[in-house]
Scaffold this active site. Structure first.
Site, short mmCIF file in Angstrom:
data_model
loop_
_atom_site.label_atom_id
_atom_site.label_comp_id
_atom_site.label_asym_id
_atom_site.label_seq_id
_atom_site.Cartn_x
_atom_site.Cartn_y
_atom_site.Cartn_z
N ASP A 1 106.67 49.11 67.21
CA ASP A 1 106.60 47.73 66.73
C ASP A 1 107.99 47.11 66.68
O ASP A 1 108.91 47.67 66.07
CB ASP A 1 105.98 47.73 65.33
CG ASP A 1 105.35 46.40 64.96
OD1 ASP A 1 105.83 45.36 65.44
OD2 ASP A 1 104.37 46.41 64.20
N ASP A 2 108.15 45.97 67.34
CA ASP A 2 109.41 45.21 67.29
C ASP A 2 110.61 46.00 67.82
O ASP A 2 111.74 45.78 67.39
CB ASP A 2 109.71 44.75 65.86
CG ASP A 2 108.83 43.59 65.42
OD1 ASP A 2 107.95 43.19 66.20
OD2 ASP A 2 109.02 43.09 64.30
N CYS B 1 102.77 40.79 68.16
CA CYS B 1 102.11 42.08 67.96
C CYS B 1 100.60 42.03 68.15
O CYS B 1 100.06 42.75 69.00
CB CYS B 1 102.49 42.66 66.61
SG CYS B 1 102.47 41.52 65.24
N HIS C 1 95.90 45.41 62.78
CA HIS C 1 96.30 44.02 62.95
C HIS C 1 95.45 43.27 63.98
O HIS C 1 95.92 42.39 64.69
CB HIS C 1 97.78 43.93 63.34
CG HIS C 1 98.44 42.65 62.89
ND1 HIS C 1 99.61 42.17 63.44
CD2 HIS C 1 98.07 41.74 61.95
CE1 HIS C 1 99.95 41.06 62.86
NE2 HIS C 1 99.02 40.77 61.94
N HIS D 1 108.98 47.60 62.80
CA HIS D 1 108.82 46.30 62.14
C HIS D 1 109.47 46.38 60.76
O HIS D 1 109.50 47.44 60.14
CB HIS D 1 107.33 45.99 62.01
CG HIS D 1 107.02 44.55 61.72
ND1 HIS D 1 107.39 43.93 60.54
CD2 HIS D 1 106.39 43.61 62.45
CE1 HIS D 1 106.98 42.67 60.57
NE2 HIS D 1 106.37 42.44 61.71
N ASP E 1 105.52 46.51 71.38
CA ASP E 1 104.58 45.38 71.47
C ASP E 1 105.24 44.05 71.76
O ASP E 1 104.56 43.09 72.13
CB ASP E 1 103.74 45.29 70.19
CG ASP E 1 104.58 45.07 68.94
OD1 ASP E 1 105.82 45.05 69.03
OD2 ASP E 1 103.99 44.93 67.85
N LYS F 1 111.50 38.14 70.26
CA LYS F 1 110.10 38.12 69.85
C LYS F 1 109.65 36.70 69.50
O LYS F 1 110.40 35.93 68.91
CB LYS F 1 109.94 39.03 68.62
CG LYS F 1 108.57 38.98 67.93
CD LYS F 1 108.58 39.82 66.67
CE LYS F 1 107.27 39.69 65.90
NZ LYS F 1 107.28 40.49 64.65
#
Length: 760
Positions: free
Chosen positions: A40-41, A78, A138, A231, A337, A398
């Site tokens: 994530d991120d 995401c 999510h 994240h 993502d 992002k």
């Protein structure tokens, strides 16, 4: 799969009847397992095998025995990317044009993946696969992620057989809001005991694999492991952060240059690639004062520690698969993502909830709390300079559709399906998108995408298999056209060209219908440095028309750059708002989106309690955590006390001067009931006001963005105030607590104001 047809014979007596058994679903012979590790991120440049100096030895060993895809792309956010990864369709086709918290009432944006868009587990379980979702989900609308909601859009409602993880886009890494299958659970250990969700998720993955193998040694599995890392909040055990002490002291400019040089030298980037200039809104590292450099370096140490911690535990899973003999016949896909996140702002953040509530993060405070950065009492996020560095060599980040937002690392390892000479031989430069993973997996397994799932006709896959690149470095690009859109930023890729726009989120200027197209030839300019739109007006016109064609076909319209508007706030809720809420002691936590909204509006909390002889203490009712929230409790010395925690910045307290006597009492907290003093708060015991005070700046948007909800009779970790130790169960007698609200939620007025400004 069609219903089983009985092929035997039924007669009046058993001796005349002929039985017939439905066949057991079995996968094709030697069908591979599938392990998707979705980070994530994590930006393009943040893994060791993509040029970083952050230690990721286990990710690197995947690449060393597999392939690195350096032209892999996502959606810039995401939830949308996760929809692509799990369905093989474009994110708007799946209805996930945005994250679930910002859904809108249009087919491409309602965050309700239709049944005509099947998920991978729905395709694989009929063929004998075990299917597990572990970690961040999510993909459920925010107001359906609670125990009173339909489970239709939870993982088990979309084909997975097991689920262990969390619903939100982010969670406190040391105190997550966990769910197991279709019910809510609490973390198995406390912060004090060293709990971290990444370790727990990997433990679950290992346990599921072990359980499967001791019963069926041949059944393949599909394991979707989506970590909370990296994240925000960037949280890791101290020993992982400490190993990076001083590693980033020379700053983001030097880090970018070193990383870029490694990327070119290792063939991750072509030799003609250029490093994009540091943007004007990011200061040069050398221009920062000593205090700022110290704080910003520590923010990056926390991120790096979290990434290495994640690598360590994913390594445990790989080792476990090796022990069971599964690893070499497991297709491992490791990816991120979206690009690195800018949500920490220009100065970084020790509490991201402050941004949502208009509360500033101050550098002085971060410096004073330096040793807390990366720990459970901060919601750490690094500043923009490290975001830009994490996306080296690309522009932006992002949430935006320049390469910094959509170009991500992808590692593929499958020894059983790759020639020995192919594995670890470097990189693949073919254009690949997140929607291509599903068709690639299906081809590798040897099954077709189903035309129908549970009686519903399926929309064809949008992705294209890139399986041939596993064994052919020179394979032609199969995926030649791909649109992008996120919050009004839009782009179109076609045969090496990319037409792209940037528009500031929420801003009315210059208008998303007036923003200028930029044109890049990514074959010669992968970093999007040289805009050639004025040199190729015909190409701009061609790709502009192609974008709108793709937008129409994929449910991208209408475009909207407003993340917060009445289109979002005005959505109907699965649980309608009311003016009176009753909370029962010791029940499960209530997620904030479906809890009573007391945020900066008149409300009254009424609790009837009984204090036994010898006294009592503990939480009456609490919402949020140390990062923001409120609590009504009885202190260890027996006093009634209310505390409002404004985004971890300041505490406002009301308390009775004397301990409560044994017997029955009514404790009432009231806020905003006086029209002449709307910020006035009162704490009463048995009808007598025992304390009163102003609470200016009462939280108006979110108490928590990391999953801490409302609890009656107990509290989650870390509690709203430091002198309460979770779970702090109330030790007296507690009747259901009533919370009454009136007035209009401030968030509604804010959304209307935003609409008015943007529409001018």
């Amino acid at each position: 799969m069609e219903p089983h047809e009985f092929e035997g014979h039924v007669a009046r007596w058993y001796w005349d009847a002929e039985p017939h058994w439905p066949p057991h679903a079995r996968a094709p012979a030697n069908a591979p397992n599938v392990l998707i590790v979705l980070l994530d991120d994590v930006g393009f440049a943040q893994l060791g095998c993509f040029g970083s100096d952050i230690a990721t030895p286990n990710f690197d060993r995947l690449a060393a025995n597999g392939l690195r895809y350096t032209n892999f792309h996502t959606t810039a956010m995401c939830s949308p990317t996760r929809a692509c990864v799990l369905t093989g369709r474009n994110h708007h086709v799946a209805g996930v044009g945005r994250i679930t918290q910002l859904a809108m009432g249009f087919p491409g944006y309602d965050c309700r993946i239709p049944r005509s868009v099947g998920l991978v587990p729905e395709m694989l379980t009929p063929h004998g696969y075990a299917t597990w979702a572990i970690g961040k989900w999510h993909l459920t609308p925010e107001d359906e992620a609670h125990v009173a909601a339909t489970r239709e859009r939870w993982p088990l409602g979309r084909g997975f057989e097991r689920f262990y993880g969390f619903h939100d886009g982010e969670t406190h890494q040391n105190a997550p809001a966990l769910f197991c299958d279709n019910h809510q659970v609490r973390p198995p250990r406390s912060i004090e005991d060293g709990y971290h969700v990444t370790e727990d998720l990997v433990d679950q993955a290992i346990a599921l694999t072990t359980d499967l193998r001791q019963i069926d040694p041949d059944k393949p599995f599909f394991c979707y492991l989506a970590t909370g890392a990296c994240h925000a909040p960037h949280q890791a055990p101290p020993e992982f952060i400490e190993r990076y002490r001083g590693a980033f002291d020379d700053g983001w400019d030097a880090w970018r240059e070193r990383t870029f040089a490694r990327q070119v030298a290792e063939g991750i980037l072509p030799e003609h690639a250029e490093l994009s200039p540091r943007p004007d809104w990011v200061p040069a590292w050398d221009d920062l004062d000593e205090q700022a450099r110290t704080v910003h370096a520590r923010y990056m140490e926390a991120f790096a520690g979290m990434l290495t911690h994640t690598d360590h535990h994913v390594g445990r899973l790989l080792d476990a698969l090796d022990e069971t003999g599964d690893l070499d016949n497991t297709i491992v896909l490791l990816l991120s993502d979206n690009g690195a996140s800018s949500e920490g702002g220009p100065m970084g953040s020790i509490n991201d909830a402050r941004t949502w509530n208009g509360v500033e993060n101050h550098l002085d405070e971060a410096f004073e709390r330096l040793d807390e950065i990366g720990g459970p009492h901060t919601h750490t996020n690094y500043p923009w300079g490290w975001t830009v560095a994490g996306n080296t060599p690309f522009r932006r980040w992002k949430r935006e559709v320049h390469e910094g937002g959509v170009a991500d690392p992808l590692i593929v390892r499958w020894p059983a399906g790759m020639d020995a000479a192919t594995r670890g031989d470097g990189v693949r430069r073919q254009y690949v998108h997140a929607i291509d993973l599903v068709p690639t997996l299906l081809e590798a397994i040897g099954i077709e995408a189903p035309d129908r799932i549970h009686g519903v006709d399926q929309r064809p896959l949008d992705g294209i298999s890139f399986l041939d690149t596993f064994t052919d470095a020179d394979a032609e690009d199969a995926h030649t056209t791909q649109y992008y859109e996120m919050f009004g930023c839009r782009g179109i890729y076609h045969e090496g060209w990319k037409l792209v726009t940037y528009h500031d989120i929420q801003s009315p200027e210059p208008g998303i219908d007036k923003v200028t197209w930029e044109l890049y030839d990514l074959r010669s300019d992968p970093s999007e440095i040289h805009d050639v739109a004025t040199d190729h007006p015909d190409k701009v016109a061609e790709l502009d028309a192609l974008f709108w064609e793709e937008a129409e076909r994929n449910q991208v319209l209408p475009l909207d750059n407003r993340p917060l508007s009445t289109m979002v706030i005005g959505a109907p809720k699965s649980v309608p708002d009311r003016n009176r809420y009753e909370y029962r002691p010791f029940a499960s936590m209530v997620p904030e989106p479906v809890a009573v909204n007391v945020r900066n509006r008149p409300h009254r909390v009424t609790a009837r309690i009984e204090i036994p002889d010898g006294g009592a203490s503990g939480v009456i009712i609490s919402q949020g955590s140390r990062l923001g929230g409120w609590i009504l409790h009885v202190t260890d010395d027996g006093r009634a006390r209310y505390v409002h925690n404004r985004s971890g910045r300041e505490l406002q307290e009301l308390a009775s001067p004397d301990p409560l006597e044994p017997g029955q009492h009514e404790v009432v907290f009231a806020f905003g009931s006086d029209p002449d003093h709307p910020a006035r708060a009162k704490l009463s015991v048995d009808g007598t006001v025992v304390d009163a005070s102003e609470i200016p700046g009462f939280t108006w948007h979110r108490f928590s963005i990391s999953g801490a909800g409302l609890c009656c009779g107990w509290t989650v970790e870390p509690p709203v105030v430091d002198d309460v130790t979770a779970p702090a169960r109330f030790t007296g007698v507690l009747e259901p607590v009533v919370v009454e609200v009136s007035g209009r939620p401030m968030i509604d007025a804010v959304a209307e104001a935003v609409d008015a400004v943007v529409s001018q």
